[in-house]
Design an enzyme around this catalytic site. Sequence first.
Site, PDB file in Angstrom:
ATOM      1  N   ASP A   5       0.998  -1.223  -0.136  1.00  0.00           N
ATOM      2  CA  ASP A   5       0.045  -0.002   0.239  1.00  0.00           C
ATOM      3  C   ASP A   5       1.017   1.107   0.058  1.00  0.00           C
ATOM      4  O   ASP A   5       2.042   1.203  -0.244  1.00  0.00           O
ATOM      5  CB  ASP A   5      -1.107  -0.064   1.230  1.00  0.00           C
ATOM      6  CG  ASP A   5      -0.143   0.328   2.625  1.00  0.00           C
ATOM      7  OD1 ASP A   5      -0.463   0.871   3.151  1.00  0.00           O
ATOM      8  OD2 ASP A   5       0.860  -0.850   2.588  1.00  0.00           O
ATOM      9  N   HIS A   8       1.369  -9.191  -3.163  1.00  0.00           N
ATOM     10  CA  HIS A   8       0.549  -8.220  -2.920  1.00  0.00           C
ATOM     11  C   HIS A   8       1.057  -6.868  -3.155  1.00  0.00           C
ATOM     12  O   HIS A   8       2.101  -6.372  -2.288  1.00  0.00           O
ATOM     13  CB  HIS A   8      -0.164  -8.384  -1.831  1.00  0.00           C
ATOM     14  CG  HIS A   8      -1.471  -7.503  -1.652  1.00  0.00           C
ATOM     15  ND1 HIS A   8      -2.623  -7.515  -1.973  1.00  0.00           N
ATOM     16  CD2 HIS A   8      -1.323  -6.454  -0.779  1.00  0.00           C
ATOM     17  CE1 HIS A   8      -3.342  -6.477  -1.566  1.00  0.00           C
ATOM     18  NE2 HIS A   8      -2.583  -5.984  -0.796  1.00  0.00           N
ATOM     19  N   ASP A  20       0.951 -18.110  -4.144  1.00  0.00           N
ATOM     20  CA  ASP A  20       1.598 -16.913  -4.686  1.00  0.00           C
ATOM     21  C   ASP A  20       0.439 -16.364  -5.728  1.00  0.00           C
ATOM     22  O   ASP A  20       0.533 -16.216  -6.892  1.00  0.00           O
ATOM     23  CB  ASP A  20       2.822 -17.229  -5.886  1.00  0.00           C
ATOM     24  CG  ASP A  20       3.521 -16.245  -6.497  1.00  0.00           C
ATOM     25  OD1 ASP A  20       4.008 -16.790  -7.631  1.00  0.00           O
ATOM     26  OD2 ASP A  20       3.462 -15.138  -6.128  1.00  0.00           O
ATOM     27  N   GLU A  79       2.288 -10.436   0.642  1.00  0.00           N
ATOM     28  CA  GLU A  79       2.851  -9.031   0.465  1.00  0.00           C
ATOM     29  C   GLU A  79       4.351  -8.871   0.355  1.00  0.00           C
ATOM     30  O   GLU A  79       4.815  -9.853   1.207  1.00  0.00           O
ATOM     31  CB  GLU A  79       2.097  -8.232   1.592  1.00  0.00           C
ATOM     32  CG  GLU A  79       2.002  -6.885   1.255  1.00  0.00           C
ATOM     33  CD  GLU A  79       1.150  -6.067   1.977  1.00  0.00           C
ATOM     34  OE1 GLU A  79       0.801  -4.736   1.428  1.00  0.00           O
ATOM     35  OE2 GLU A  79       0.478  -6.592   2.947  1.00  0.00           O
TER      36      GLU A  79
END
Length: 630
Positions: A223, A549, A597, A606
């Site tokens: 993020d 991620h 994965d 992540e």
Amino acid sequence: MLTFPHPHHRRSARTRRRTGRRATAGLLTAALLSGGLVLAPGAAGAQSAARDLATAAAAAAITPVRVNQAGYLPDGPKRATVVSAATEPLTWQLRGASGAVAAAGRTVVRGADAASGEATHLADFSAYRGTGPGYVLVVDGRSSAPFDIRADLYDGLRSDAMAFFYHQRSGTPIEASLVGPAHARPAGHVGIAPNQGDTNVPCQAGVCDYTQDVRGGWYDAGDHGKYVVNGGISAWLLVDSFARARRAGTASALGDSTLRIPERGNGVPDVLDEARWELDFLMRMQVPAGRPYAGMAFHKIHDAAWTGLPTRPELDSQPRELHRPSTAATLNLAATAAQCARVFAPYDSAYAKRCLSVARTAWTAAQANPALYAPDSDSTGGGAYNDTQVTDDFYWAASELYAATGERAYRDAVTSSPWHTSSSALTPTGFNWADTAALGRLTLATVPNKLPAADIGRVRASVTAAADGHLATMAGQGYAVPIPANGYVWGSNSQVTNNAIVMATAYALTGQQRYRAGVLETMDYLLGRNTLDLSYVTGYGDTYARNQHHRFWAHQYDASLPNPPAGSLAGGPNSGLQDPVAQERLAGCSPAACYIDDIGSYSTNEVTVNWNAPLAWLAAFAAERRAPKS
């Protein structure tokens, strides 16, 4: 486009991996191993079907002979795990690229491995000291993935794992000349529309009535948030990596012009330049003088709401918010700024002086506000990173300030802390962003200080005892992993790597080869010697994770975007199954098998700065070539 509002609760979590039974749900963790599948936004059913096809192809390719797929060092341990229910030893052959037999022997039956649920054998070919590319280990007619044996095995990973942090920089363009065209991008969060920028960020309602310039730093993970407690431990590990190498006389490999960063050639070691990008941000998070909670550190800054996948940093249109100060964040700032003062002094004395001033101010502010905790509920748009146990952070900060200054007040804070003598400072499950007493212990064990000789001896003995515990844990497992079978939580690979750092520190303190061997076998696990027969490090090994991620490295969802760059470490198995993809695909997995994965599996797959930082630390250690110690 799928959007997952993930919690990031405790990224330091421990995970696990799947068992070797190909037909079980645990084996579905191998989905998308080939990385050739690109999932455009679309129906969940179509994505699920595509995952099933990729899973079937990957499972068919898995071999029972599990090796470090990148390879082995000529002077290091060379061991493989063989999945077999045979109760008698099996014959193994090490074959070179030409197919000729280079060495042969018999496996040792290890039996059931609790973490993977597999029956295992050990094949040990450490006595072989030849070198070359394309070796395979053949056991009972089955071949391993190919691997090299060479002295420079970890040189590339040392560079790539460190380069991860340049890729994650906020507030600056990522240049194609340094990372290649696929991973280049404009600066994110600098106030160019649609960004609202990080140079003038307001607080959440009720936190403050002013704005703060908090530009720069590293994006924490997949993020666009930036968190002081996670950034703190990550910056500390990078600086400590250089400090350790300097003590060992090998710092030139981490010196100026050794990394692909804009600051190369400025006379400062590149690893310190990279850490400074984050340290500058951490210091900008300090509450200004004259404001409520002056000297404290804001806990975090991120978007007001979760963004979807994919979202390029420069296209993030969410408002940005500062979140209330916390004691934990303030002590992270004190510790990392004090370490900065000590390590940067020979290269930039003015910057070191500034770091020490910030550290002292933060320490005083934390003492005045010893129980200001980040709320667990503050997890909209970014992780909460809540921590209500901060006595360990006080110990870490006091240790760093004492190491930097030698002053009595900080020494007294160290010696009066219950963590100074507690056996809990170094635990089997490892240190992390929320459990930082070990960082203080490692500093006191390695940095010259004026504690009484008996006290220093006890501190150092606690490090070697913890390292011996990790070695014992590895010896009792089929895959030689330095965490217990119940230790596979969110970010388990960071627990693995952090425990390996303890073993590397024990090696530095004693010179005993068993500790170095433990570190290298930990690298084996990360690079393919595991129940998934998969390297968790992108770009390394025959089969490796590549759909982590991330909002920009999101090729699985958008073919115009890249996969993660080489050297990116996936979080690893997480028996908690804390995301919808893991819950759907991994039900019933064995602890070490709970990984997939898939870009949607944020709880197993992540990337974060505090996972790549210990990988970079270890890669630098493993890459060192010097005369072996007795």
